[in-house]
Scaffold this active site. Structure first.
Site, PDB file in Angstrom:
ATOM      1  N   LYS A  50     -14.338  -1.152 -36.050  1.00 53.91           N
ATOM      2  CA  LYS A  50     -14.468  -2.462 -36.692  1.00 53.91           C
ATOM      3  C   LYS A  50     -13.111  -3.183 -36.731  1.00 53.91           C
ATOM      4  CE  LYS A  50     -16.013  -5.819 -39.104  1.00 53.91           C
ATOM      5  NZ  LYS A  50     -16.584  -6.890 -38.252  1.00 53.91           N
TER       6      LYS A  50
ATOM      7  N   ILE B 146     -19.802 -11.883 -40.196  1.00 47.97           N
ATOM      8  CA  ILE B 146     -19.345 -10.857 -41.154  1.00 47.97           C
ATOM      9  C   ILE B 146     -17.994 -11.256 -41.739  1.00 47.97           C
ATOM     10  CG2 ILE B 146     -18.768  -8.392 -41.450  1.00 47.97           C
ATOM     11  CD1 ILE B 146     -21.732  -8.913 -40.698  1.00 47.97           C
TER      12      ILE B 146
ATOM     13  N   CYS C 227      -9.648 -15.184 -33.482  1.00 51.98           N
ATOM     14  CA  CYS C 227      -9.357 -15.408 -34.900  1.00 51.98           C
ATOM     15  C   CYS C 227      -8.541 -16.684 -35.018  1.00 51.98           C
ATOM     16  CB  CYS C 227      -8.505 -14.265 -35.470  1.00 51.98           C
ATOM     17  SG  CYS C 227      -9.245 -12.656 -35.312  1.00 51.98           S
TER      18      CYS C 227
ATOM     19  N   LYS D 263      -9.320  -8.895 -25.936  1.00 53.79           N
ATOM     20  CA  LYS D 263     -10.737  -9.289 -25.836  1.00 53.79           C
ATOM     21  C   LYS D 263     -10.878 -10.800 -25.661  1.00 53.79           C
ATOM     22  CE  LYS D 263     -15.023  -8.140 -28.263  1.00 53.79           C
ATOM     23  NZ  LYS D 263     -15.548  -7.266 -29.320  1.00 53.79           N
TER      24      LYS D 263
HETATM   25  C1  LIG Z   1     -22.235  -7.465 -36.627  1.00 53.98           C
HETATM   26  C2  LIG Z   1     -21.174  -7.640 -35.581  1.00 53.98           C
HETATM   27  C3  LIG Z   1     -19.833  -7.483 -35.949  1.00 53.98           C
HETATM   28  C4  LIG Z   1     -18.839  -7.641 -34.984  1.00 53.98           C
HETATM   29  N1  LIG Z   1     -17.525  -7.457 -35.348  1.00 53.98           N
HETATM   30  C5  LIG Z   1     -16.544  -7.563 -34.407  1.00 53.98           C
HETATM   31  C6  LIG Z   1     -15.172  -7.310 -34.757  1.00 53.98           C
HETATM   32  O1  LIG Z   1     -14.836  -6.942 -35.878  1.00 53.98           O
HETATM   33  N2  LIG Z   1     -14.238  -7.461 -33.769  1.00 53.98           N
HETATM   34  C7  LIG Z   1     -14.562  -7.841 -32.491  1.00 53.98           C
HETATM   35  O2  LIG Z   1     -13.697  -7.945 -31.638  1.00 53.98           O
HETATM   36  N3  LIG Z   1     -15.867  -8.055 -32.139  1.00 53.98           N
HETATM   37  C8  LIG Z   1     -16.846  -7.935 -33.068  1.00 53.98           C
HETATM   38  N4  LIG Z   1     -18.152  -8.151 -32.704  1.00 53.98           N
HETATM   39  C9  LIG Z   1     -18.472  -8.545 -31.318  1.00 53.98           C
HETATM   40  C10 LIG Z   1     -18.930  -7.343 -30.493  1.00 53.98           C
HETATM   41  O3  LIG Z   1     -17.935  -6.363 -30.400  1.00 53.98           O
HETATM   42  C11 LIG Z   1     -19.350  -7.793 -29.073  1.00 53.98           C
HETATM   43  O4  LIG Z   1     -18.247  -8.372 -28.425  1.00 53.98           O
HETATM   44  C12 LIG Z   1     -20.496  -8.787 -29.091  1.00 53.98           C
HETATM   45  O5  LIG Z   1     -21.420  -8.467 -30.091  1.00 53.98           O
HETATM   46  C13 LIG Z   1     -21.217  -8.871 -27.745  1.00 53.98           C
HETATM   47  O6  LIG Z   1     -21.802  -7.653 -27.375  1.00 53.98           O
HETATM   48  P1  LIG Z   1     -23.378  -7.305 -27.629  1.00 53.98           P
HETATM   49  O7  LIG Z   1     -24.157  -8.454 -27.092  1.00 53.98           O
HETATM   50  O8  LIG Z   1     -23.609  -6.024 -26.921  1.00 53.98           O
HETATM   51  O9  LIG Z   1     -23.531  -7.196 -29.102  1.00 53.98           O
HETATM   52  C14 LIG Z   1     -19.171  -7.996 -33.650  1.00 53.98           C
HETATM   53  C15 LIG Z   1     -20.516  -8.140 -33.304  1.00 53.98           C
HETATM   54  C16 LIG Z   1     -21.513  -7.965 -34.242  1.00 53.98           C
HETATM   55  C17 LIG Z   1     -22.949  -8.126 -33.818  1.00 53.98           C
END
Ligand SMILES: Cc1cc2nc3c(=O)[nH]c(=O)nc-3n(C[C@H](O)[C@H](O)[C@H](O)COP(=O)(O)O)c2cc1C
Length: 375
Positions: free
Chosen positions: A102, A128, A187, A222
């Site tokens: 996270k 979040i 961010c 990222k």
């Molecule tokens: C609930 C949630 C919390 C996330 N928190 C972060 C985070 O703290 N840092 C980050 O770089 N990406 C965060 N992401 C983004 C994911 O790492 C990812 O890049 C994004 O969800 C796309 O992938 P997916 O379609 O497989 O979910 C979060 C995504 C979700 C759904």
């Protein structure tokens, strides 16, 4: 409905599962041709059936440099797998390719006002707001467990200034169990009017270079999809010393509350993730992989093996699974097994033969025209 140009006659409606399967087959067929042989496209010569290889003998390792070797190319995405320890009962974390924990900040954060998540067609929106206990507590609570795992843990670092990113990284540097850093640069940069680092090549390069100066840990950065052109940003990050790019973070969106008197999420804006994001992620990986020499790790809507194969085909060396984990935490491990089996069936001793098969014959050619979509 039949319209101009549509074939007439009886068209049997196909269930979604069948469509997904046929897509998987179509994708799975292509990678049998290693990247080097991609020039022979269209030559329908009869090939001898591949000699099957045992899945256990397929090399799935991914070398990201600086000593970071993933046991397989299926990682879990930040924010969707906590700090890993939460899933210990359900998932054999040692069988994952890697874990991005996270998002972690210098100070603890309580996150955004609720509601913070909502379902959308083909995905979800989340806001979040980087709820986390702060870097010192993360190290104290989790690093000792991480140090015992085979799967490398990368700490996803977030901040609101270059100083924040540098200080969080400094504290993580040298901590046993921390295998690398993934910079979440989506961010707001408080020093630059709140504009995200990720949307500006200068700011993205600056924060990457500053972090690079304070650590020899593997450094992944990222990318955000919320930009018009990813290429200058990808280049700036690579030039600033990142070891790999991860792509992509969520796509900015909103939802409307019941009654329609206001937006639904407490923070108004949320990030779209899940299958709806995949075509955008494919496009960004495809474009970024053509302009940098460092590896690109794909994220966005992975739910099955066909998605993994698609991302490898456009140039990713590995993928991260995010939203799909909420429905099935065992998916990433299963995908690693399925990838090995797929390679074995096609007589491939390494999954690396699947990388880049859908990239253009001449690197960089299509992207010089910019985004290709024309309405
Ligand atoms: C609930 C949630 C919390 C996330 N928190 C972060 C985070 O703290 N840092 C980050 O770089 N990406 C965060 N992401 C983004 C994911 O790492 C990812 O890049 C994004 O969800 C796309 O992938 P997916 O379609 O497989 O979910 C979060 C995504 C979700 C759904």
């Amino acid at each position: 409905m039949t319209g101009p140009g549509r074939p007439t006659g009886t068209v049997r409606a196909r269930p979604a599962s069948e469509l997904r399967l046929s897509a998987a087959r179509a994708t799975a067929a292509a990678p049998v041709r290693p990247a080097a042989a991609a020039g022979a496209r269209g030559a329908a010569q009869a090939r001898p059936a591949p000699v099957e290889i045992r899945a256990a003998d397929v090399d799935l390792t991914v070398d990201l440099g600086r000593g970071l070797v993933l046991p397989n190319p299926i990682m879990v995405a930040s924010g969707t797998f906590g700090y890993g320890v939460e899933y210990g009962e359900v998932v054999d974390v040692n069988r994952l390719g890697g874990i991005c924990c996270k998002g972690t900040t210098l100070e603890p954060r309580i996150g955004n006002p609720t509601p913070r998540v909502t379902e959308t067609p083909g995905g979800m929106l989340n806001s979040i707001g980087l709820q986390n206990p702060g870097v010192d507590a993360v190290i104290e609570r989790y690093a000792a467990a991480w140090a015992t795992w085979r799967a490398p843990v990368l700490v996803n670092v977030a901040g609101e200034s270059v100083r924040d990113y540098v200080e969080v990284t400094r504290r993580l540097d040298g901590v046993p169990g921390v295998a690398g850093i993934e910079l979440n640069i989506s961010c707001p940069n408080v020093g630059k009017g709140g504009f995200q680092f990720a949307i500006d090549a200068g700011a993205a390069g600056e924060v990457t270079a500053a972090v690079r100066r304070v650590t020899d840990l593997p450094l992944l950065v990222k990318l955000s999809p919320n930009v018009a052109d990813i290429r200058p940003i990808a280049r700036a990050i690579a030039d600033a010393g990142a070891d790999a790019l991860t792509a992509i973070n969520t796509l900015s969106g909103i939802a409307v509350a019941p009654g329609r008197s206001r937006p639904l999420l407490g923070n108004i804006y949320g990030g779209l993730s899940g299958p709806a994001l995949k075509p955008v992620a494919l496009r960004i990986v495809y474009e970024a992989a053509q302009v940098v020499k460092i590896p690109v790790i794909a994220i966005g809507g992975v739910t099955e093996l066909a998605d993994v194969l698609d991302f490898l085909a456009v140039g990713a060396v590995a993928v991260q699974v995010g939203t799909a984990i909420f429905a099935d935490p065992t998916l990433p491990v299963r995908l690693a097994d399925e990838l090995a089996a797929e390679c074995g069936r096609n007589g491939l001793t390494t999954y690396r033969d699947l990388i880049g098969t859908a990239r253009p014959a001449r690197a960089g050619q299509p992207s010089v025209k910019g985004v290709e979509y024309r309405p």
